[in-house]
Design a protein around this motif. Structure first.
Motif, PDB file in Angstrom:
ATOM      1  N   SER A  35      -8.514 -60.330  36.822  1.00  0.00           N
ATOM      2  CA  SER A  35      -8.874 -59.875  35.478  1.00  0.00           C
ATOM      3  C   SER A  35     -10.092 -60.652  35.002  1.00  0.00           C
ATOM      4  O   SER A  35     -10.426 -61.714  35.547  1.00  0.00           O
ATOM      5  CB  SER A  35      -7.696 -60.059  34.499  1.00  0.00           C
ATOM      6  N   TYR A  37     -12.417 -61.867  31.391  1.00  0.00           N
ATOM      7  CA  TYR A  37     -12.339 -62.113  29.962  1.00  0.00           C
ATOM      8  C   TYR A  37     -13.717 -62.471  29.409  1.00  0.00           C
ATOM      9  O   TYR A  37     -14.481 -63.181  30.054  1.00  0.00           O
ATOM     10  CB  TYR A  37     -11.347 -63.255  29.665  1.00  0.00           C
ATOM     11  N   TYR A  88     -14.995 -65.251  32.014  1.00  0.00           N
ATOM     12  CA  TYR A  88     -14.084 -65.919  32.942  1.00  0.00           C
ATOM     13  C   TYR A  88     -13.328 -64.896  33.773  1.00  0.00           C
ATOM     14  O   TYR A  88     -12.859 -63.889  33.251  1.00  0.00           O
ATOM     15  CB  TYR A  88     -13.058 -66.754  32.175  1.00  0.00           C
ATOM     16  N   TRP A  92      -3.661 -64.871  39.838  1.00  0.00           N
ATOM     17  CA  TRP A  92      -2.555 -65.724  40.239  1.00  0.00           C
ATOM     18  C   TRP A  92      -2.910 -66.398  41.566  1.00  0.00           C
ATOM     19  O   TRP A  92      -3.519 -65.794  42.441  1.00  0.00           O
ATOM     20  CB  TRP A  92      -1.286 -64.891  40.396  1.00  0.00           C
ATOM     21  N   TYR A 100      -1.333 -69.731  37.577  1.00  0.00           N
ATOM     22  CA  TYR A 100      -2.366 -68.804  37.152  1.00  0.00           C
ATOM     23  C   TYR A 100      -3.655 -69.596  36.979  1.00  0.00           C
ATOM     24  O   TYR A 100      -3.655 -70.629  36.310  1.00  0.00           O
ATOM     25  CB  TYR A 100      -1.994 -68.104  35.844  1.00  0.00           C
ATOM     26  N   PHE A 102      -7.970 -69.723  36.181  1.00  0.00           N
ATOM     27  CA  PHE A 102      -9.179 -69.124  35.632  1.00  0.00           C
ATOM     28  C   PHE A 102     -10.389 -69.636  36.410  1.00  0.00           C
ATOM     29  O   PHE A 102     -10.357 -70.725  36.980  1.00  0.00           O
ATOM     30  CB  PHE A 102      -9.344 -69.493  34.153  1.00  0.00           C
ATOM     31  N   THR A 104     -14.434 -70.880  36.687  1.00  0.00           N
ATOM     32  CA  THR A 104     -15.152 -71.966  36.023  1.00  0.00           C
ATOM     33  C   THR A 104     -15.954 -71.492  34.814  1.00  0.00           C
ATOM     34  O   THR A 104     -16.373 -72.298  34.001  1.00  0.00           O
ATOM     35  CB  THR A 104     -16.102 -72.661  37.001  1.00  0.00           C
TER      36      THR A 104
ATOM     37  N   GLY B  45     -13.594 -75.105  30.325  1.00  0.00           N
ATOM     38  CA  GLY B  45     -12.998 -73.823  30.669  1.00  0.00           C
ATOM     39  C   GLY B  45     -11.538 -73.693  30.262  1.00  0.00           C
ATOM     40  O   GLY B  45     -10.964 -74.576  29.635  1.00  0.00           O
ATOM     41  N   LEU B  46     -10.962 -72.570  30.659  1.00  0.00           N
ATOM     42  CA  LEU B  46      -9.589 -72.225  30.302  1.00  0.00           C
ATOM     43  C   LEU B  46      -8.586 -72.771  31.320  1.00  0.00           C
ATOM     44  O   LEU B  46      -8.857 -72.783  32.518  1.00  0.00           O
ATOM     45  CB  LEU B  46      -9.448 -70.702  30.234  1.00  0.00           C
ATOM     46  N   TRP B  48      -4.346 -72.398  32.144  1.00  0.00           N
ATOM     47  CA  TRP B  48      -3.042 -71.857  31.829  1.00  0.00           C
ATOM     48  C   TRP B  48      -2.022 -73.004  31.813  1.00  0.00           C
ATOM     49  O   TRP B  48      -1.999 -73.834  32.719  1.00  0.00           O
ATOM     50  CB  TRP B  48      -2.666 -70.806  32.867  1.00  0.00           C
ATOM     51  N   THR B 103       1.066 -58.189  37.930  1.00  0.00           N
ATOM     52  CA  THR B 103      -0.359 -58.385  38.158  1.00  0.00           C
ATOM     53  C   THR B 103      -0.936 -59.489  37.285  1.00  0.00           C
ATOM     54  O   THR B 103      -1.974 -60.041  37.600  1.00  0.00           O
ATOM     55  CB  THR B 103      -1.157 -57.097  37.902  1.00  0.00           C
ATOM     56  N   ILE B 104      -0.320 -59.787  36.214  1.00  0.00           N
ATOM     57  CA  ILE B 104      -0.662 -60.851  35.273  1.00  0.00           C
ATOM     58  C   ILE B 104      -2.086 -60.775  34.725  1.00  0.00           C
ATOM     59  O   ILE B 104      -3.061 -61.202  35.359  1.00  0.00           O
ATOM     60  CB  ILE B 104      -0.453 -62.255  35.864  1.00  0.00           C
ATOM     61  N   PHE B 105      -2.189 -60.236  33.554  1.00  0.00           N
ATOM     62  CA  PHE B 105      -3.422 -60.322  32.787  1.00  0.00           C
ATOM     63  C   PHE B 105      -3.020 -60.482  31.323  1.00  0.00           C
ATOM     64  O   PHE B 105      -1.999 -59.980  30.890  1.00  0.00           O
ATOM     65  CB  PHE B 105      -4.329 -59.106  32.974  1.00  0.00           C
ATOM     66  N   PHE B 106      -3.848 -61.218  30.575  1.00  0.00           N
ATOM     67  CA  PHE B 106      -3.550 -61.549  29.192  1.00  0.00           C
ATOM     68  C   PHE B 106      -4.233 -60.532  28.292  1.00  0.00           C
ATOM     69  O   PHE B 106      -5.462 -60.535  28.166  1.00  0.00           O
ATOM     70  CB  PHE B 106      -4.031 -62.966  28.870  1.00  0.00           C
TER      71      PHE B 106
END
Lengths: 111, 119
Positions: A35, A37, A88, A92, A100, A102, A104, B45-46, B48, B103-106
């Motif tokens: 995904s 973002y 980003y 998984w 999970y 993300f 960089t 960055g992000l 989880w 599939t995991i997406f936010f």
């Protein structure tokens, strides 16, 4: 540091196209959906692409996603000043430390 | 329209426990989906942190697992984060978000709340 590598920055003039790469491995991108973002300055991330190449309702078709092997790519066509943001990727990771992850992050600058 | 709103102290002392709550409106947590926490240190960055299902089933980032507890209160339609033994490295904007299993997406995010760890 993240297991998903993105270029720190990309730039282009308004109306042009940019692509952002997200490089991983078989334990993450290679075997899981990706995904993407968009994070505008001072705001929360927003879902742009899910399941590698699907757009949520309301996301223009200027944004596209693809995946090949252990890499994924976000494309933005018809670049607008409002697209200036951090981007980003995420997926998984099925390694021993299942997690999970993300990317960089990539700063898109509209020249 | 699904909305999430984080709340909690903006300042926590080192070695203490960070506690945040995410109130969900426009969707019943009991109806499904996973509910997660993500953080972003200033200028970085992000990351989880972990997620919970309405049944209470949880999974956490292995790097934080020993210090993290996520819980859910379906009667209040909210879920919470506790992070113990905090240090300056835990200073970040904390986001809550909804995600799909599998599939995991936010797909829905809160606006985020800055938590600073300092004495």
């Amino acid at each position: 540091q993240s297991v998903l590598t993105q270029p720190p920055s990309v730039s282009a003039a308004p109306g042009q196209k940019v692509t952002i790469s997200c490089s991983g491995s078989s334990s993450n991108i290679g075997n899981n959906y990706v995904s993407w973002y968009q994070q505008l300055p001072g705001t929360a991330p927003k879902l742009l692409i899910y399941d590698n190449n699907k757009r949520p309702s309301g996301i223009p078709d200027r944004f596209s996603g693809s995946k090949s092997g252990t890499s994924a790519t976000l494309g933005i066509t018809g670049l607008q000043t409002g697209d200036e943001a951090d981007y980003y990727c995420g997926t998984w990771d099925s390694s021993l430390s299942a997690n999970y992850v993300f990317g960089t992050g990539t700063k898109v600058t509209v020249l | 329209q699904v909305q999430l709103q984080e709340s909690g102290p903006g300042l926590v002392k080192p070695s203490e426990t960070l506690s945040l709550t995410c109130a969900v409106s426009g969707y019943s947590i009991s109806s499904g989906y996973y509910w997660g926490w993500i953080r972003q240190p200033p200028g970085k960055g992000l990351e989880w942190i972990g997620s919970i299902y309405h049944s209470g089933s949880t999974y956490y980032n292995p790097s934080l697992k020993s210090r993290v507890t996520i819980s859910v209160d379906t009667s209040k339609n909210q879920f919470s984060l506790k992070l113990s033994s905090v240090t300056a490295a835990d200073t970040a904007v904390y986001y809550c978000a909804r995600h799909v299993a599998g599939t995991i997406f936010f797909d829905y995010w809160g606006q985020g709340t800055l938590v600073t760890v300092s004495s």
